[in-house]
Scaffold this active site. Structure first.
Site, PDB file in Angstrom:
ATOM      1  N   GLN A  51       0.849  -1.200   0.000  1.00  0.00           N
ATOM      2  CA  GLN A  51       0.000   0.000   0.000  1.00  0.00           C
ATOM      3  C   GLN A  51       0.880   1.244   0.000  1.00  0.00           C
ATOM      4  O   GLN A  51       0.384   2.355  -0.118  1.00  0.00           O
ATOM      5  CB  GLN A  51      -0.875   0.010   1.257  1.00  0.00           C
ATOM      6  CG  GLN A  51      -1.820  -1.161   1.363  1.00  0.00           C
ATOM      7  CD  GLN A  51      -2.372  -1.290   2.779  1.00  0.00           C
ATOM      8  OE1 GLN A  51      -3.386  -0.687   3.119  1.00  0.00           O
ATOM      9  NE2 GLN A  51      -1.715  -2.063   3.610  1.00  0.00           N
ATOM     10  N   ASN A  52       2.181   1.048   0.180  1.00  0.00           N
ATOM     11  CA  ASN A  52       3.069   2.203   0.334  1.00  0.00           C
ATOM     12  C   ASN A  52       3.317   2.918  -0.991  1.00  0.00           C
ATOM     13  O   ASN A  52       3.423   2.278  -2.037  1.00  0.00           O
ATOM     14  CB  ASN A  52       4.393   1.765   0.962  1.00  0.00           C
ATOM     15  CG  ASN A  52       4.197   1.275   2.386  1.00  0.00           C
ATOM     16  OD1 ASN A  52       3.130   1.469   2.962  1.00  0.00           O
ATOM     17  ND2 ASN A  52       5.210   0.649   2.952  1.00  0.00           N
ATOM     18  N   VAL A  53       3.474   4.237  -0.901  1.00  0.00           N
ATOM     19  CA  VAL A  53       3.716   5.022  -2.104  1.00  0.00           C
ATOM     20  C   VAL A  53       5.174   5.480  -2.189  1.00  0.00           C
ATOM     21  O   VAL A  53       5.560   6.154  -3.140  1.00  0.00           O
ATOM     22  CB  VAL A  53       2.748   6.236  -2.181  1.00  0.00           C
ATOM     23  CG1 VAL A  53       1.307   5.761  -2.377  1.00  0.00           C
ATOM     24  CG2 VAL A  53       2.841   7.130  -0.944  1.00  0.00           C
ATOM     25  N   ASP A  54       5.979   5.110  -1.180  1.00  0.00           N
ATOM     26  CA  ASP A  54       7.411   5.444  -1.251  1.00  0.00           C
ATOM     27  C   ASP A  54       8.119   4.438  -2.169  1.00  0.00           C
ATOM     28  O   ASP A  54       7.513   3.473  -2.644  1.00  0.00           O
ATOM     29  CB  ASP A  54       8.039   5.472   0.166  1.00  0.00           C
ATOM     30  CG  ASP A  54       8.021   4.099   0.847  1.00  0.00           C
ATOM     31  OD1 ASP A  54       8.497   3.124   0.227  1.00  0.00           O
ATOM     32  OD2 ASP A  54       7.535   4.003   1.993  1.00  0.00           O
ATOM     33  N   HIS A  69      -1.676   1.625  -4.131  1.00  0.00           N
ATOM     34  CA  HIS A  69      -2.048   3.029  -3.921  1.00  0.00           C
ATOM     35  C   HIS A  69      -1.194   4.013  -4.722  1.00  0.00           C
ATOM     36  O   HIS A  69      -1.133   5.189  -4.386  1.00  0.00           O
ATOM     37  CB  HIS A  69      -1.986   3.354  -2.413  1.00  0.00           C
ATOM     38  CG  HIS A  69      -3.068   2.651  -1.633  1.00  0.00           C
ATOM     39  ND1 HIS A  69      -3.045   2.495  -0.271  1.00  0.00           N
ATOM     40  CD2 HIS A  69      -4.224   2.068  -2.048  1.00  0.00           C
ATOM     41  CE1 HIS A  69      -4.135   1.832   0.129  1.00  0.00           C
ATOM     42  NE2 HIS A  69      -4.856   1.555  -0.935  1.00  0.00           N
ATOM     43  N   GLY A 115       3.155  -4.437   8.947  1.00  0.00           N
ATOM     44  CA  GLY A 115       3.068  -3.002   9.238  1.00  0.00           C
ATOM     45  C   GLY A 115       1.874  -2.297   8.624  1.00  0.00           C
ATOM     46  O   GLY A 115       2.021  -1.197   8.101  1.00  0.00           O
ATOM     47  N   THR A 116       0.722  -2.928   8.700  1.00  0.00           N
ATOM     48  CA  THR A 116      -0.480  -2.223   8.238  1.00  0.00           C
ATOM     49  C   THR A 116      -1.575  -2.313   9.291  1.00  0.00           C
ATOM     50  O   THR A 116      -1.730  -3.356   9.935  1.00  0.00           O
ATOM     51  CB  THR A 116      -1.000  -2.761   6.887  1.00  0.00           C
ATOM     52  OG1 THR A 116      -2.231  -2.080   6.553  1.00  0.00           O
ATOM     53  CG2 THR A 116      -1.249  -4.262   6.876  1.00  0.00           C
ATOM     54  N   ASN A 123       3.539  -6.784  13.335  1.00  0.00           N
ATOM     55  CA  ASN A 123       3.149  -5.407  13.661  1.00  0.00           C
ATOM     56  C   ASN A 123       3.672  -5.112  15.070  1.00  0.00           C
ATOM     57  O   ASN A 123       3.854  -6.027  15.868  1.00  0.00           O
ATOM     58  CB  ASN A 123       1.612  -5.277  13.620  1.00  0.00           C
ATOM     59  CG  ASN A 123       1.138  -3.839  13.478  1.00  0.00           C
ATOM     60  OD1 ASN A 123       1.548  -2.961  14.233  1.00  0.00           O
ATOM     61  ND2 ASN A 123       0.274  -3.590  12.506  1.00  0.00           N
TER      62      ASN A 123
HETATM   63  P1  OAD Z   1      -1.338   2.870   9.049  1.00  0.00           P
HETATM   64  O1  OAD Z   1      -0.621   4.092   9.498  1.00  0.00           O
HETATM   65  O2  OAD Z   1      -2.819   2.882   9.080  1.00  0.00           O
HETATM   66  O3  OAD Z   1      -0.822   1.620   9.892  1.00  0.00           O
HETATM   67  C1  OAD Z   1       0.538   1.406  10.121  1.00  0.00           C
HETATM   68  C2  OAD Z   1       0.686   0.184  10.982  1.00  0.00           C
HETATM   69  O4  OAD Z   1       2.084  -0.090  11.130  1.00  0.00           O
HETATM   70  C3  OAD Z   1       0.123   0.329  12.400  1.00  0.00           C
HETATM   71  O5  OAD Z   1      -0.728  -0.767  12.674  1.00  0.00           O
HETATM   72  C4  OAD Z   1       1.360   0.310  13.298  1.00  0.00           C
HETATM   73  O6  OAD Z   1       1.124  -0.344  14.541  1.00  0.00           O
HETATM   74  C5  OAD Z   1       2.342  -0.469  12.456  1.00  0.00           C
HETATM   75  N1  OAD Z   1       3.767  -0.191  12.708  1.00  0.00           N
HETATM   76  C6  OAD Z   1       4.373   0.966  13.052  1.00  0.00           C
HETATM   77  N2  OAD Z   1       5.699   0.829  13.106  1.00  0.00           N
HETATM   78  C7  OAD Z   1       5.974  -0.452  12.772  1.00  0.00           C
HETATM   79  C8  OAD Z   1       7.162  -1.218  12.634  1.00  0.00           C
HETATM   80  N3  OAD Z   1       8.372  -0.689  12.840  1.00  0.00           N
HETATM   81  N4  OAD Z   1       7.051  -2.519  12.297  1.00  0.00           N
HETATM   82  C9  OAD Z   1       5.824  -3.094  12.088  1.00  0.00           C
HETATM   83  N5  OAD Z   1       4.675  -2.420  12.207  1.00  0.00           N
HETATM   84  C10 OAD Z   1       4.730  -1.117  12.526  1.00  0.00           C
HETATM   85  O7  OAD Z   1      -0.784   2.565   7.579  1.00  0.00           O
HETATM   86  P2  OAD Z   1      -1.423   1.635   6.453  1.00  0.00           P
HETATM   87  O8  OAD Z   1      -2.123   0.480   7.056  1.00  0.00           O
HETATM   88  O9  OAD Z   1      -0.364   1.387   5.471  1.00  0.00           O
HETATM   89  O10 OAD Z   1      -3.620   5.241   1.736  1.00  0.00           O
HETATM   90  O11 OAD Z   1      -2.495   2.594   5.831  1.00  0.00           O
HETATM   91  C11 OAD Z   1      -3.214   2.187   4.702  1.00  0.00           C
HETATM   92  C12 OAD Z   1      -3.486   3.358   3.804  1.00  0.00           C
HETATM   93  O12 OAD Z   1      -4.099   4.408   4.550  1.00  0.00           O
HETATM   94  C13 OAD Z   1      -2.249   4.003   3.212  1.00  0.00           C
HETATM   95  O13 OAD Z   1      -1.773   3.335   2.066  1.00  0.00           O
HETATM   96  C14 OAD Z   1      -2.753   5.365   2.870  1.00  0.00           C
HETATM   97  C15 OAD Z   1      -3.554   5.677   4.095  1.00  0.00           C
HETATM   98  O14 OAD Z   1      -4.607   6.558   3.897  1.00  0.00           O
HETATM   99  C16 OAD Z   1      -3.464   6.021   0.661  1.00  0.00           C
HETATM  100  O15 OAD Z   1      -2.576   6.838   0.590  1.00  0.00           O
HETATM  101  C17 OAD Z   1      -4.456   5.766  -0.395  1.00  0.00           C
END
Ligand code: OAD
Length: 242
Positions: A101-104, A119, A188-189, A214
């Protein structure tokens, strides 16, 4: 089960699997210093800013400069970031397919050859009117709000905003990969954004073992066969070590 016992089981599951997919989110890049969206401990952007102002058609119409400035800051930040141990581990294991889902561009810079991006990407701009014009941009020196050179409408980052469809073919490709896998690493989502998070159900329905990695429980916890709590930069290298 103890932490070591869980890790042993997860390792065995991955070793025995023929097809492994890593389905990643912002937590994968958190240890590189790229902010997440919903995690306060790692700069959660949507806890500080209204996503509808910064990542929607309506927000872009209302204040395009604000939107482009926010993306420029994120782009410069990604340009300064380096892939971390989790990205490098995924790159070192070619048999692991990557859906993100990452855009980087950190998976690419780590050396992952094929990434299915749900994404979009920060490294390209496209015409907001959909005339078809798009071009690569410099993350370290992102362009300002500007007209589309082809049709005169406006350029914007090639990312998916709230309410928009996924890039053409991305869902089909991701769903195919997830249907064929025997093990899915959910890395990490928060697993709160659909349709992307639905890939966990797709893999599960096809019989794959779901291994969630996570730093804390998430919406994916309930689907997990095994949950490894810890930073991806530590858990992934341990999990995939041979
Ligand atoms: P979130 O910010 O919603 O979730 C990030 C997750 O990573 C959380 O559950 C954290 O607990 C976990 N986390 C943090 N640091 C970590 C680490 N070092 N190792 C493992 N886990 C870790 O991000 P996404 O789920 O990616 O959409 O969000 C989904 C989408 O929502 C993104 O792609 C973006 C956003 O709106 C668009 O840009 C369309």
């Amino acid at each position: 089960m103890t932490k070591d016992g869980l890790m042993d089981r997860a390792r065995r599951t991955v070793q025995e699997a023929q097809h492994v997919v890593a389905f990643s989110g912002a937590g994968l890049s958190a240890e590189s210093g790229v902010a997440t969206f919903r995690d306060a401990a790692t700069g959660g952007q949507w806890l500080k800013h209204d996503p509808m102002r910064l990542a929607s058609q309506q927000g872009f119409r209302e204040d395009p400069d604000l939107v482009i400035r926010w993306y420029s800051e994120r782009r410069r930040n990604v340009a300064r970031a380096e892939p971390n141990a989790a990205h490098r581990t995924l790159a070192a294991h070619e048999r692991v397919m990557n859906v993100t889902q990452n855009v980087d561009d950190l998976l690419d810079r780590a050396g992952v050859k094929d990434v299915t991006r749900l994404h979009g990407t920060l490294v390209r701009d496209r015409c907001n009117a959909g005339c078809g014009f798009e071009e690569p941009i410099e993350l370290a020196d992102p362009p300002p709000f500007r007209p589309c050179p082809a049709c005169g409408d406006h350029m914007r980052p090639s990312v998916v905003w709230f309410g928009e469809a996924l890039p053409a073919g991305a869902w089909e490709r991701a769903a195919d990969t997830c249907t064929q896998c025997d093990a899915m690493l959910v890395v990490g989502t928060a697993a709160e954004v659909y349709p992307a998070a639905g890939l966990i159900d797709v893999a599960r329905a096809s019989g794959a073992a779901i291994i969630v990695i996570n730093t804390q429980p998430s919406a994916a916890s309930g689907s997990a066969d095994l949950e490894l709590i810890g930073p991806a930069g530590e858990v992934l290298p341990a999990l995939l070590a041979s």
